[in-house]
Design an enzyme around this catalytic site. Sequence first.
Site, PDB file in Angstrom:
ATOM      1  N   LYS A 182       0.797  -1.234   0.000  1.00 42.23           N
ATOM      2  CA  LYS A 182       0.000   0.000   0.000  1.00 42.23           C
ATOM      3  C   LYS A 182       0.833   1.291   0.000  1.00 42.23           C
ATOM      4  O   LYS A 182       0.419   2.280  -0.609  1.00 42.23           O
ATOM      5  CB  LYS A 182      -0.971   0.015   1.180  1.00 42.23           C
TER       6      LYS A 182
ATOM      7  N   ASP B   1     -10.333   3.202   1.393  1.00 42.33           N
ATOM      8  CA  ASP B   1     -10.554   2.536   2.690  1.00 42.33           C
ATOM      9  C   ASP B   1     -11.285   3.461   3.670  1.00 42.33           C
ATOM     10  O   ASP B   1     -12.341   3.107   4.195  1.00 42.33           O
ATOM     11  CB  ASP B   1      -9.219   2.095   3.303  1.00 42.33           C
TER      12      ASP B   1
END
Length: 287
Positions: A72, A108
Site C-alpha cells: 500500500k 478505505d
Amino acid sequence: MSSISGKTKICGIIGDPIEHTMSPAMHNAAFGALDLDYIYLPFRVRREELKGAMNGMRALNIAGLNVTIPHKSDVIPLLNKLDPLAGRMGAVNTIVNEDGKLTGDNTDAPGFLRALRSKGVEPDGKKIVILGAGGAAKGISFILAGAGASLVILNRTLSRAEELASQIASYYGRKLTAMTLSEKNLKHTLDGADVLVNTTSVGMVPDVGQTPVPSGLLKPDMTVFDIVYNPRETRLLREAKAAGARTIDGLDMLVWQGALAFEKWTGREAPFEIMKGAAVKALGHER
Ligand code: ATR
C-alpha cells in the site's frame, strides 16, 4: 462477466499473500449484475516484483487494480499521480489506469465514512472514540476529523496515539486527545461518546473471546463500529448489541471500499447489496 472477449477490461488485486481476498467475488458479482464487460483477478505480487507489476499494468493495459498488504505505501513512488487523501494517508488501495498514466487513490477511509453514514450516523459535531493508532486508525481519524467529528484516540502504545493525534491536529489546526488504552481511560472517555470505533485487531480470529472494551462501559445511545470483519460479529459487537447500542461491522467497510473502487473504474454506481452478498458468501467459504 458473462463471457471474455477481445474487448474485456481487466481489473484485479495485488498483494502477498492474496489467497484469502474476497475482492474477486465482490467485483465479479458486480460486473455480472450490471452486465459490464470486465473481469477481476487476484495477482500475488512479491515485494521485489512490485515495480515490474506496475510496468506490467501499463504494458498489459490493466484498467484498475486494488492494492493490499504489503504494497500500500511502497506503490506510491511507482505511480504517475496521487489523490491528495491517499497522499496524506501514505497508502494507496486503488489504482486507475488512463492510457498508461496510473493514479493512486484510497477508498478505505471513504468506505468507512460511507458505511457510517449509510447507517444514519453523521459524524459532524459528534464525539468519537477511536481505539488503535495503526494504518487503519490513521485513515479513519483523518476522514472523521475532516467530517467535523471531535476525536479521542486510545492506543495500547501511547506514543503512537500521540503521534497520530499531533498529525491530525497540525493538518486541521484542531486539538484532539490521545490516551493509553486502559479501562480507566475508557470509562472516562466513553462517558458522553456518540461513536466508538475499534481499529485494533483485538477480537479478530483466532482471538474471538477477546474484547477491547469491558461490556459495562457500552451504552444504548452509542454507535459501536468494529472494523474487524472476521468474525462479522465480534465479542465487542455482541456485547454492544446486548447493551442496546447501534452496531456496524467491518464487512460494511470492506464492501464500501470495494464499491467506491468499482465506481472509479467503471463510472457506474456500484450494486452495493450484490457486492455484500458475494462478500458474505466468500467469507463463509473461508471458514
Ligand atoms: P492496521 O493497519 O490494521 O491498523 P497495525 O498498523 O498493525 O494494523 O495496527 C494494529 C493496531 O492494533 C495498533 O493500534 C495496535 O496497538 P499498538 O500500537 O500498541 O501495537 C493494536 N493492537 C494489536 N493487538 C493489540 C492488543 N492485544 N491489545 C491492544 N491493542 C492491540
